[in-house]
Design an enzyme around this catalytic site. Structure first.
Site, PDB file in Angstrom:
ATOM      1  N   LYS A 581       0.806  -1.216   0.000  1.00  0.00           N
ATOM      2  CA  LYS A 581       0.000   0.000   0.000  1.00  0.00           C
ATOM      3  C   LYS A 581       0.848   1.278   0.000  1.00  0.00           C
ATOM      4  O   LYS A 581       0.531   2.267   0.665  1.00  0.00           O
ATOM      5  CB  LYS A 581      -0.982   0.023   1.186  1.00  0.00           C
ATOM      6  CG  LYS A 581      -1.871  -1.222   1.296  1.00  0.00           C
ATOM      7  CD  LYS A 581      -2.557  -1.553  -0.021  1.00  0.00           C
ATOM      8  CE  LYS A 581      -3.525  -0.487  -0.469  1.00  0.00           C
ATOM      9  NZ  LYS A 581      -4.156  -0.794  -1.785  1.00  0.00           N
ATOM     10  N   SER A 678      -4.473   3.010   4.781  1.00  0.00           N
ATOM     11  CA  SER A 678      -4.736   2.432   3.462  1.00  0.00           C
ATOM     12  C   SER A 678      -4.822   0.911   3.543  1.00  0.00           C
ATOM     13  O   SER A 678      -5.666   0.286   2.887  1.00  0.00           O
ATOM     14  CB  SER A 678      -3.639   2.860   2.485  1.00  0.00           C
ATOM     15  OG  SER A 678      -3.851   2.301   1.201  1.00  0.00           O
ATOM     16  N   TYR A 782      -2.386   8.862 -11.405  1.00  0.00           N
ATOM     17  CA  TYR A 782      -1.873   8.834 -12.776  1.00  0.00           C
ATOM     18  C   TYR A 782      -2.089   7.461 -13.402  1.00  0.00           C
ATOM     19  O   TYR A 782      -1.954   6.428 -12.730  1.00  0.00           O
ATOM     20  CB  TYR A 782      -0.394   9.186 -12.809  1.00  0.00           C
ATOM     21  CG  TYR A 782      -0.138  10.680 -12.762  1.00  0.00           C
ATOM     22  CD1 TYR A 782       0.077  11.398 -13.933  1.00  0.00           C
ATOM     23  CD2 TYR A 782      -0.143  11.363 -11.548  1.00  0.00           C
ATOM     24  CE1 TYR A 782       0.298  12.771 -13.890  1.00  0.00           C
ATOM     25  CE2 TYR A 782       0.077  12.727 -11.497  1.00  0.00           C
ATOM     26  CZ  TYR A 782       0.291  13.426 -12.675  1.00  0.00           C
ATOM     27  OH  TYR A 782       0.501  14.779 -12.642  1.00  0.00           O
ATOM     28  N   GLY A 798      -6.265   3.428  -5.925  1.00  0.00           N
ATOM     29  CA  GLY A 798      -6.850   4.760  -5.958  1.00  0.00           C
ATOM     30  C   GLY A 798      -8.280   4.799  -5.455  1.00  0.00           C
ATOM     31  O   GLY A 798      -9.021   5.715  -5.781  1.00  0.00           O
TER      32      GLY A 798
END
Length: 852
Positions: A581, A678, A782, A798
């Site tokens: 992560k 996360s 991205y 994401g």
């Protein structure tokens, strides 16, 4: 030269005529050795006739764990480059004792931690360093030895004088000395008291004249009426037990035995004691293999049987030679006398143990599975035809092939055809140095270390021994072969059929070394089944059960016994360690756009990662790992393994360095609190029951009273963020120049900048990633630009979730404050840039401290 040739002819006649009296044969060999300038390997000028019965209540220093001290030795040396110090270090390592070697003129290191001693014994390479210590360091050392019952061993070279009577030590330099004798003393355990040798090396010795010392060894000076006896090894049994040896360690081979005994007697709780038992197996490879003139005759076979009887009576229990047969060559290639030798072997087959070699003596790594099985079935059919018993479940292949490096087809066919459970090799991890030979278990077969004895297929004549006959004698007389028996609780020796014909060097060599061992040691030699030997070995050394794989292409011997169908290069040049992560998948995806990068195939078992170096797949062997990359045709291509479990793994650093020591390592460091949150959200997304049940705040509040699954989830959230702790584990093996710490937060904000740094680190041709990546405002990440379209990572990358609570943030800031400070210190020490998030936190902490 003419005398030598005449002696060789006479020796050949003796061998033919006197095979029925092997003892007489050995004696006559010794006489002729003297005639041509060699000295026979006599075990000494006095061997004790008295039998010594010692209580053998120690199993080995790997099992004798002290309650108060670690099983480790502190060696205080003149310098790390000292030949003597390295000799002591190598000896201790050959006994598998952990050692810390330090220069004796430095400050004493930390000796205890939390009430436990870090060392079970102390060794001074030279005694003068003890007396030159300043009062502070000597007081520290002596207090430590008193508190933890740790003894000190001193070597006292006679050619280095020091102030006499200092601190009560009374000495005298004596030279030359003779009649070195071991004296009855409670310190002696491996060494046998009463053993005596007249010729003693060394020009000058230190004699100890303290009346309070207990004598361990004596030697004499002078001749006739002027003979005087001196104490040249002594023991002081006071508050601190001390053992003194009157010369340097390597000056005399007996010192090796005395050091082993001293470590046992002086170590805390006797934790460095070892058993007196030595399990021995002597393999005779290549039975029936060999050209005319190198095979066994009837007389040779009868000599082997006779020697077995002598050895069982005098040296070791239950002994039988272990014969490895290649049935294809039975009664082939030999002359009439040698054909009779083959026939006699079958007639007296029950006098020996047998194990299957390869049918045609073919190297297994050259054969596929079906070929191996076919040859094994042929060997097995021949054995059944001749009623050869096979109850050892042991085998060794020809030419060291297939066991290590592993040829998996050999292991599979062995189990299927012969039910092999034990084998041995001298090649793991490498042939030399022999002190590092180890065992391992692979595919259910236990692999024991195999020892060499200086006898190879070409070693058939006494006076054509490689390096000269003196070399063989020195190996027997306290040298390498003698030490092999002493050092190893389990010894499997490799010999060959040819060593038992002609001059019968194997019989001569082992009889001589057994004489030496019987004279100088109290060791008890036993032969048992290979399965029992393997059980005993791995019980002593359980840390060797798991193998460590090395690259066969980096060892010339290993490369020669590696399948020609395999190619070098199918291993990673770059390892992305993780942690989880932090953006490692994104980094790998972006790097894969570079023409000089080849990423590993996706694993069907571990998401997209191999996890080979940290998981159970490691036991599938090296071929399994290599299968993740195709054979490499372009030397400019860099192969990458990305496995985020590697970063915090206890096993991965050592495994990686053994296999790919030149690999470059990339760590992606995200702000650790953000990474922890996360990971928690990742577990929730994957329907982890605990993560779904408890909030992140509740996970962080878990303590020792909480349920295990909750404690485990908290650990997996927090532990990978201990960046400095995990990086230091990797730096124990890899130099810092091979490590890049990339900024995980920067990769999210500006991947082009991060990728430029990575390309420079990997020495890649620069690729402009600005044209290849595009920002996705929905994912806030991205993605790859492909044919004017965005190709983003999967749903798990994401993902959006609610903000972390202020309470959790405060906990994490406090929890990681010390870890982050340690990371700052580490990165400055190894001259690495601080990630942007760490620099900001570091500045914030400094500002807070100024305010306070």
């Amino acid at each position: 030269m003419e005398l030598r040739k005449l002696c060789q002819k006479v020796l050949f006649i003796i061998r033919k005529k006197l095979f029925k009296n092997f003892r007489l044969l050995i004696g006559l060999l010794a006489v002729f050795s003297i005639l041509i300038g060699y000295w026979p390997p006599s075990p000494g000028d006095g061997c004790p006739s008295e039998k010594t019965y010692l209580k053998d209540d120690f199993r080995g220093w790997m099992e004798n764990h002290s309650m108060n001290a670690d099983n480790k030795v502190l060696l205080l040396a003149e310098s790390s480059l000292s030949h003597e110090a390295i000799s002591i270090l190598n000896t201790l390592e050959s006994w598998k004792i952990r050692v810390k070697m330090l220069a004796a003129d430095k400050n004493i290191p930390t000796l205890a931690h939390r009430g436990r001693a870090k060392y079970s014994a102390i060794i001074f390479q030279k005694i003068k360093r003890y007396y030159l210590m300043d009062s502070w360091n000597r007081k520290l050392l002596e207090t430590y030895c008193q508190d933890f019952s740790v003894g000190i061993i001193f070597f006292t070279p006679g050619n280095e004088s020091f102030k006499n009577n200092i601190y009560g030590l009374q000495t005298q330099i004596v030279t030359p000395v003779y009649d070195y004798t071991l004296v009855k003393n409670p310190l002696l355990r491996i060494s046998k008291h009463g053993a005596k040798i007249k010729k003693v090396p060394g020009n000058s010795w230190t004699a100890f004249t303290n009346t309070s010392f207990q004598t361990v060894a004596t030697a004499t000076t002078g001749k006739g009426e002027n003979i005087k006896t001196w104490t040249v090894a002594a023991f002081e049994d006071r508050i601190i037990k001390k053992f003194y040896i009157g010369n340097s360690f390597s000056s005399f081979w007996v010192h090796r035995l005395l050091l082993m005994d001293a470590l046992c007697y002086l170590s805390a709780d006797r934790s460095l004691c070892t058993t007196l038992k030595r399990y021995v197996l002597i393999d005779v490879d290549d039975i029936f293999v060999g050209k005319q003139g190198s095979r066994l005759t009837e007389e040779d076979v009868e000599a082997m049987i006779k020697v077995q009887t002598v050895w069982n009576r005098d040296y070791l229990n239950n002994f039988k030679f272990n014969l490895g047969f290649s049935a294809y060559w039975y009664m082939e290639q030999g002359d009439s006398e040698e054909i009779k030798g083959d026939q006699l072997l079958i007639k007296v087959k029950d006098q020996f143990q047998w194990f299957p070699h390869m049918y045609k003596h073919t190297q297994p790594h050259k054969l596929n599975l079906s070929e191996l099985e076919n040859y094994m079935l042929l060997n097995k059919a021949w054995a059944r035809k001749h009623n050869i018993k096979f109850d050892t479940f042991y085998s060794v292949p020809p030419h060291h092939s297939g066991v290590y490096p592993v040829h998996k087809e050999l292991y599979e066919s062995w189990k299927k055809i012969w039910n092999i459970q034990v084998t041995s090799t001298e090649e793991y991890p490498h042939l030399r140095p022999s002190k590092f030979r180890r065992g391992f278990i692979h595919s259910g077969i236990r692999v024991l270390p195999r020892q060499t004895c200086g006898l190879y297929t070409h070693t058939v004549k006494l006076f054509e021994y490689p390096g000269g006959f003196r070399r063989l004698l020195s190996s027997i007389a306290g040298g390498e072969l003698f030490r092999t028996f002493v050092d190893n609780p389990v010894s499997i020796f490799m010999t060959h059929m040819s060593n038992y014909g002609r001059d019968r060097l194997a019989l001569y060599t082992f009889t001589a070394v057994f004489d030496w061992l019987k004279c100088w040691t109290n060791l008890k030699f036993i032969q048992t089944s290979p399965i029992n030997m393997a059980n005993y070995y791995f019980n002593l050394f359980p840390e060797e059960i798991d193998p460590i794989w090395f690259d066969p292409c980096k060892d010339q011997r290993h490369f020669k016994i590696w399948s020609s169908k395999k190619s070098c290069g199918q291993l990673p040049d770059v390892i992305i360690l993780g942690p989880q992560k932090t953006g490692t998948t994104a980094l790998l995806t972006f790097l894969d756009l570079h023409k000089s990068i080849k990423v590993s195939k996706k694993s069907p078992n571990h998401f997209e990662e191999t996890q080979f170096l940290s998981g159970k797949d490691y036991f599938n062997g090296l071929d399994f790992y290599r299968s993740y990359w195709p054979p490499q045709n372009n030397s400019d291509t860099l192969q990458i393994d990305k496995s985020s479990t590697y970063f915090h793994s206890e096993l991965a650093p050592r495994r990686a360095y053994a296999l790919v020591p030149s690999a470059k390592l990339i760590v992606l460091a995200l702000e650790p609190g953000e990474r922890a949150y996360s990971w928690y959200q990742h577990q929730r997304a994957h329907k982890d029951r605990t993560a779904e049940t408890y909030t992140f705040d509740e996970v962080l509040e878990a303590d020792e009273t909480s349920m295990k699954s909750l404690r485990d989830l908290k650990k997996h959230c927090l532990n990978p963020g201990h960046y400095s702790q995990h990086i230091e584990k990797w730096l124990l093996f890899y130099p810092s120049s091979q490590l890049l710490l990339a900024d995980g937060n920067e990769l999210k904000r500006n991947p082009v900048k991060t990728l430029q740094i990575v390309q420079e680190f990997l020495d890649l041709e620069t690729l402009d990633f600005a044209e290849l990546l595009v920002y996705d405002p929905v994912k806030q990440f991205y993605c790859v630009r492909e044919n004017n379209k965005k190709k983003c990572l999967g749903k798990s990358k994401g993902r959006k979730y609610e903000e972390m609570s202020q309470r959790a943030r405060q906990f994490l800031n406090s929890y990681y404050k010390k870890h982050n400070a340690n990371l700052v210190r580490l990165l400055k020490k190894i001259s690495k840039e601080l990630p942007s998030w760490l620099e900001a936190l570091s500045q914030q902490n400094e500002d807070e401290e100024k305010i306070v």
